[in-house]
Design a protein around this motif. Structure first.
Motif, PDB file in Angstrom:
ATOM      1  N   UNK A  14      16.510  -1.497   4.519  1.00 40.30           N
ATOM      2  CA  UNK A  14      15.373  -1.174   3.650  1.00 40.30           C
ATOM      3  C   UNK A  14      14.572  -2.425   3.320  1.00 40.30           C
ATOM      4  N   UNK A  15      15.260  -3.492   2.934  1.00 38.24           N
ATOM      5  CA  UNK A  15      14.579  -4.747   2.612  1.00 38.24           C
ATOM      6  C   UNK A  15      13.857  -5.286   3.846  1.00 38.24           C
ATOM      7  N   UNK A  16      14.486  -5.171   5.005  1.00 38.97           N
ATOM      8  CA  UNK A  16      13.868  -5.633   6.241  1.00 38.97           C
ATOM      9  C   UNK A  16      12.621  -4.845   6.611  1.00 38.97           C
ATOM     10  N   UNK A  17      12.662  -3.535   6.428  1.00 36.75           N
ATOM     11  CA  UNK A  17      11.495  -2.698   6.732  1.00 36.75           C
ATOM     12  C   UNK A  17      10.351  -3.006   5.771  1.00 36.75           C
ATOM     13  N   UNK A  18      10.658  -3.160   4.493  1.00 36.38           N
ATOM     14  CA  UNK A  18       9.623  -3.529   3.526  1.00 36.38           C
ATOM     15  C   UNK A  18       9.046  -4.906   3.874  1.00 36.38           C
ATOM     16  N   UNK A  19       9.914  -5.846   4.263  1.00 40.89           N
ATOM     17  CA  UNK A  19       9.452  -7.173   4.661  1.00 40.89           C
ATOM     18  C   UNK A  19       8.547  -7.118   5.883  1.00 40.89           C
ATOM     19  N   UNK A  20       8.902  -6.285   6.852  1.00 41.36           N
ATOM     20  CA  UNK A  20       8.056  -6.132   8.036  1.00 41.36           C
ATOM     21  C   UNK A  20       6.697  -5.556   7.662  1.00 41.36           C
ATOM     22  N   UNK A  21       6.700  -4.590   6.771  1.00 42.24           N
ATOM     23  CA  UNK A  21       5.440  -4.000   6.301  1.00 42.24           C
ATOM     24  C   UNK A  21       4.565  -5.052   5.624  1.00 42.24           C
ATOM     25  N   UNK A  22       5.159  -5.837   4.735  1.00 44.40           N
ATOM     26  CA  UNK A  22       4.406  -6.894   4.046  1.00 44.40           C
ATOM     27  C   UNK A  22       3.890  -7.927   5.029  1.00 44.40           C
ATOM     28  N   UNK A  23       4.721  -8.285   6.006  1.00 43.48           N
ATOM     29  CA  UNK A  23       4.320  -9.272   7.001  1.00 43.48           C
ATOM     30  C   UNK A  23       3.119  -8.775   7.808  1.00 43.48           C
ATOM     31  N   UNK A  24       3.184  -7.537   8.265  1.00 39.99           N
ATOM     32  CA  UNK A  24       2.080  -6.981   9.044  1.00 39.99           C
ATOM     33  C   UNK A  24       0.806  -6.851   8.213  1.00 39.99           C
ATOM     34  N   UNK A  25       0.945  -6.465   6.954  1.00 38.24           N
ATOM     35  CA  UNK A  25      -0.225  -6.388   6.084  1.00 38.24           C
ATOM     36  C   UNK A  25      -0.782  -7.777   5.790  1.00 38.24           C
ATOM     37  N   UNK A  26       0.082  -8.738   5.574  1.00 39.42           N
ATOM     38  CA  UNK A  26      -0.361 -10.094   5.282  1.00 39.42           C
ATOM     39  C   UNK A  26      -1.048 -10.752   6.462  1.00 39.42           C
ATOM     40  N   UNK A  27      -0.656 -10.365   7.678  1.00 38.94           N
ATOM     41  CA  UNK A  27      -1.288 -10.913   8.877  1.00 38.94           C
ATOM     42  C   UNK A  27      -2.581 -10.180   9.226  1.00 38.94           C
ATOM     43  N   UNK A  28      -2.854  -9.087   8.532  1.00 41.01           N
ATOM     44  CA  UNK A  28      -4.073  -8.323   8.788  1.00 41.01           C
ATOM     45  C   UNK A  28      -3.946  -7.348   9.939  1.00 41.01           C
ATOM     46  N   UNK A  29      -2.733  -7.089  10.418  1.00 38.66           N
ATOM     47  CA  UNK A  29      -2.514  -6.167  11.534  1.00 38.66           C
ATOM     48  C   UNK A  29      -2.484  -4.727  11.046  1.00 38.66           C
ATOM     49  N   UNK A  30      -1.947  -4.507   9.866  1.00 41.15           N
ATOM     50  CA  UNK A  30      -1.770  -3.169   9.311  1.00 41.15           C
ATOM     51  C   UNK A  30      -2.490  -3.081   7.972  1.00 41.15           C
ATOM     52  N   UNK A  42      -5.982  -2.830  -5.516  1.00 43.89           N
ATOM     53  CA  UNK A  42      -6.989  -2.937  -4.474  1.00 43.89           C
ATOM     54  C   UNK A  42      -6.283  -3.173  -3.144  1.00 43.89           C
ATOM     55  N   UNK A  43      -6.947  -2.771  -2.063  1.00 45.29           N
ATOM     56  CA  UNK A  43      -6.412  -3.045  -0.743  1.00 45.29           C
ATOM     57  C   UNK A  43      -6.507  -4.533  -0.453  1.00 45.29           C
ATOM     58  N   UNK A  44      -5.579  -5.013   0.365  1.00 49.82           N
ATOM     59  CA  UNK A  44      -5.674  -6.387   0.848  1.00 49.82           C
ATOM     60  C   UNK A  44      -6.717  -6.376   1.952  1.00 49.82           C
ATOM     61  N   UNK A  45      -7.762  -7.148   1.776  1.00 51.39           N
ATOM     62  CA  UNK A  45      -8.826  -7.209   2.761  1.00 51.39           C
ATOM     63  C   UNK A  45      -8.635  -8.484   3.564  1.00 51.39           C
ATOM     64  N   UNK A  46      -8.319  -8.327   4.832  1.00 53.13           N
ATOM     65  CA  UNK A  46      -8.099  -9.493   5.685  1.00 53.13           C
ATOM     66  C   UNK A  46      -6.710 -10.057   5.501  1.00 53.13           C
TER      67      UNK A  46
END
Length: 76
Positions: A14-30, A42-46
């Protein structure tokens, strides 16, 4: 498989999946809109380096938890 191994592996996954989600959002991929907001959501823009690093840390911690939990399990 003992219950403590299973619980540890599930928490780590669970922690790994949440971390992957945060990583992808932080990189702007997702991009995902906030689901449940309390105040000022607010949404993360960029790309966001803070969320990318936080996600990478959570992903590594989750992988370590899964590895440590499954280390004591014997396979046939």
């Amino acid at each position: 498989m003992k219950a403590k191994h299973l619980v540890g592996a599930l928490i780590g996954a669970f922690v790994g999946i949440i971390g992957l989600l945060w990583l992808l959002q932080g990189m702007g991929i997702l991009r995902i809109r906030p689901i449940l907001c309390i105040a000022n959501c607010e949404e993360i823009v960029g790309p966001s380096p803070v969320w990318a690093v936080s996600g990478l840390i959570a992903l590594v911690i989750g992988a370590i938890l899964v590895f440590v939990s499954m280390r004591g399990v014997r396979r046939f």
